[in-house]
Design a protein around this motif. Structure first.
Motif, PDB file in Angstrom:
ATOM      1  N   GLN A   1     -38.560  -3.310 -44.478  1.00  0.00           N
ATOM      2  CA  GLN A   1     -37.620  -2.382 -45.112  1.00  0.00           C
ATOM      3  C   GLN A   1     -36.320  -2.291 -44.324  1.00  0.00           C
ATOM      4  OE1 GLN A   1     -39.872   1.253 -45.329  1.00  0.00           O
ATOM      5  NE2 GLN A   1     -41.081   0.585 -47.107  1.00  0.00           N
ATOM      6  N   ARG A   2     -36.417  -2.312 -43.005  1.00  0.00           N
ATOM      7  CA  ARG A   2     -35.212  -2.214 -42.178  1.00  0.00           C
ATOM      8  C   ARG A   2     -34.326  -3.443 -42.365  1.00  0.00           C
ATOM      9  NH1 ARG A   2     -32.892   0.271 -37.915  1.00  0.00           N
ATOM     10  NH2 ARG A   2     -31.963  -0.991 -36.274  1.00  0.00           N
TER      11      ARG A   2
ATOM     12  N   GLU B   1     -44.398  -3.424 -42.470  1.00  0.00           N
ATOM     13  CA  GLU B   1     -43.735  -2.751 -43.589  1.00  0.00           C
ATOM     14  C   GLU B   1     -42.385  -2.166 -43.173  1.00  0.00           C
ATOM     15  OE1 GLU B   1     -44.606   0.968 -46.687  1.00  0.00           O
ATOM     16  OE2 GLU B   1     -46.206   0.189 -45.407  1.00  0.00           O
ATOM     17  N   ALA B   2     -42.363  -1.492 -42.022  1.00  0.00           N
ATOM     18  CA  ALA B   2     -41.132  -0.827 -41.582  1.00  0.00           C
ATOM     19  C   ALA B   2     -40.035  -1.839 -41.263  1.00  0.00           C
ATOM     20  CB  ALA B   2     -41.430   0.048 -40.367  1.00  0.00           C
ATOM     21  N   ASN B   3     -40.396  -2.924 -40.572  1.00  0.00           N
ATOM     22  CA  ASN B   3     -39.384  -3.921 -40.226  1.00  0.00           C
ATOM     23  C   ASN B   3     -38.871  -4.648 -41.457  1.00  0.00           C
ATOM     24  OD1 ASN B   3     -39.152  -3.694 -37.331  1.00  0.00           O
ATOM     25  ND2 ASN B   3     -41.216  -4.553 -37.183  1.00  0.00           N
TER      26      ASN B   3
END
Length: 452
Positions: free
Chosen positions: A380-381, A376-378
């Motif tokens: 969004q990044r 999820e974080a990657n």
């Protein structure tokens, strides 16, 4: 009287043993019914690396699963465990040995004698020790088989991760060439303006310094690239140093994963993990070992027998025939509490193995949760960096045009260049991190069947 006493003690021992129940360590762990975060859409379950759609990666994983040294070591140990299991099962069968004896006299009154025959023993396993030893060996075999599967799971994930790193460095080298070309163009413009008296020598030095700093990154990228290639070679069972993955059409890009990991609850998915199954097999082995210690508290019975031909002169071996059969009963009476202490130690070991099993399951669950967060974080990044690159490209174009008109300083141009190059570099790293997160996720929940 003595025979009656022995039989009485044997009956007492057997009745006492009947109260010994099979040892069952702990209660089964009850995992949560859903992950803390939602699973991505269902994807390829078994050969998950095929989700990258990269024939080069498919070939590398196939070669690694066939040639990896750690997998070969695990297979050798599996063969050893299979042999020991056969040996334990053989103890349930009667044992038969040949025997021969001969003596030659040296004096006038000594007769030459000889005999041949068969000696046999059989253990009916009234104590249950042989059955418990078979269960231990079977658990060892199961654990060895799961270790093979787990090595395949880990090797496939490691190959995919190193291949992604190799592609990341290729993309960084391609970006380095683009950045170098961009800064060389800026340096030429600044140099021409300086020669025309429209810019200071300080601007030339600043542009040259930025260009030199960019060029200096090549060595670091090549070190990382060489390291990834060498680690890949070792995983494939090849000598490092001369190996490089086959070239592909997208060598300067990061492979993208299509789809997601299989959907399901943690109990459904993690129950397939080979290291969890290996920990469960170790738990079963410890429980079976308690059975061995319990059996030592019970009487044991051995039935020996023999068949002998000949007991006279060497010339008349077949003259005499002797057959015997007996029974030897071993009844535990007093050992100062040693057997009970050994059983208590085995029970404690089984409890510890149950704790290790629970810990292995929870750690596997933690790996899944961590990779979900990374996915999820990657993602969004990457979205944010894509927007940053778009804005940086527009800012560089505007600052460059203003600088040519004398309405902006070189510092504005160089600053826009740094932001653009940095965002592009971060985007490549985030794309590689996202791909690696998919690898980690599938490694965390995936099942790799052991090959024969």
């Amino acid at each position: 009287m003595m025979r009656a006493a022995i039989l009485s003690l044997a009956a007492l021992g057997l009745s006492a043993c009947a109260t010994l129940d099979p040892y069952e360590p702990g209660t089964a762990i009850v995992p949560p019914q859903a992950y803390a975060r939602d699973l991505p859409p269902s994807g390829i379950a078994e050969n998950w690396w095929e989700g990258f759609g990269d024939p080069v990666l498919d070939g590398l994983v196939e070669e690694g699963l066939a040639g990896n040294i750690e997998i070969a070591i695990a297979r050798d140990r599996l063969r050893g465990a299979a042999a020991l299991l056969r040996a334990e099962r053989a103890d349930r069968l009667p044992r038969l040995d040949g025997a021969a004896d001969a003596s030659i006299g040296l004096g006038s009154d000594v007769v030459d004698t000889a005999s041949i025959g068969l000696l046999g023993t059989f253990d009916p396993d009234i104590s249950g020790r042989l059955a418990a030893e078979i269960r231990v060996a079977a658990a060892d075999y199961a654990q060895a088989e799961y270790v093979v599967a787990d090595q395949r799971r880990l090797v496939a994930a490691a190959i995919a991760a190193q291949y992604i790193e190799y592609r990341r460095t290729g993309a960084q080298l391609d970006l380095l060439a683009q950045s170098t070309e961009l800064q060389e163009r800026t340096l030429r413009i600044v140099t021409l303006r300086f020669e025309a008296g429209l810019a200071a020598n300080l601007d030339v030095r600043r542009a040259a310094a930025d260009l030199a700093q960019t060029r200096a990154r090549r060595g670091l990228i090549e070190i990382a690239r060489s390291g990834a290639a060498n680690r890949l070679a070792i995983l494939l069972g090849r000598p490092p140093g001369l190996f490089a993955p086959p070239s592909s059409s997208g060598e300067s890009t990061i492979p993208e994963y299509a789809g997601g990991p299989p959907a399901g609850t943690p109990a459904d998915l993690l129950r397939r993990r080979a290291d969890v199954l290996a920990a469960e097999a170790a738990l079963l082995r410890a429980a079976a070992n308690v059975g061995i210690e319990q059996a030592d508290l019970r009487p044991s019975l051995t039935i020996p027998g023999s068949v002998l031909l000949g007991d006279g002169s060497i010339g008349g071996i077949l003259d005499d025939f002797i057959a015997t059969i007996g029974a030897a009963l071993d009844v535990p009476l007093f050992d100062g509490g040693r057997r009970r202490a050994e059983m208590a130690a085995a029970e404690a070991e089984a409890d510890a193995r149950f704790g290790e099993y629970r810990l292995t399951f929870l750690e596997a669950l933690g790996e899944v949760e961590n990779s979900l967060v990374a996915l999820e974080a990657n993602g969004q990044r990457i979205d944010a960096l894509s927007d940053a690159i778009e804005q940086s490209e527009a800012a560089l174009e505007q600052s460059d045009a203003l600088y040519r008109e004398g309405l902006a300083t070189l510092f504005d141009v160089l600053d826009a260049q740094r932001q653009l190059i940095g965002s592009r570099r971060s985007l490549i790293d985030s794309q590689a991190a996202l791909a690696t997160s998919f690898v980690s996720f599938h490694a965390a929940i995936g099942r790799m069947d052991s090959a024969p």
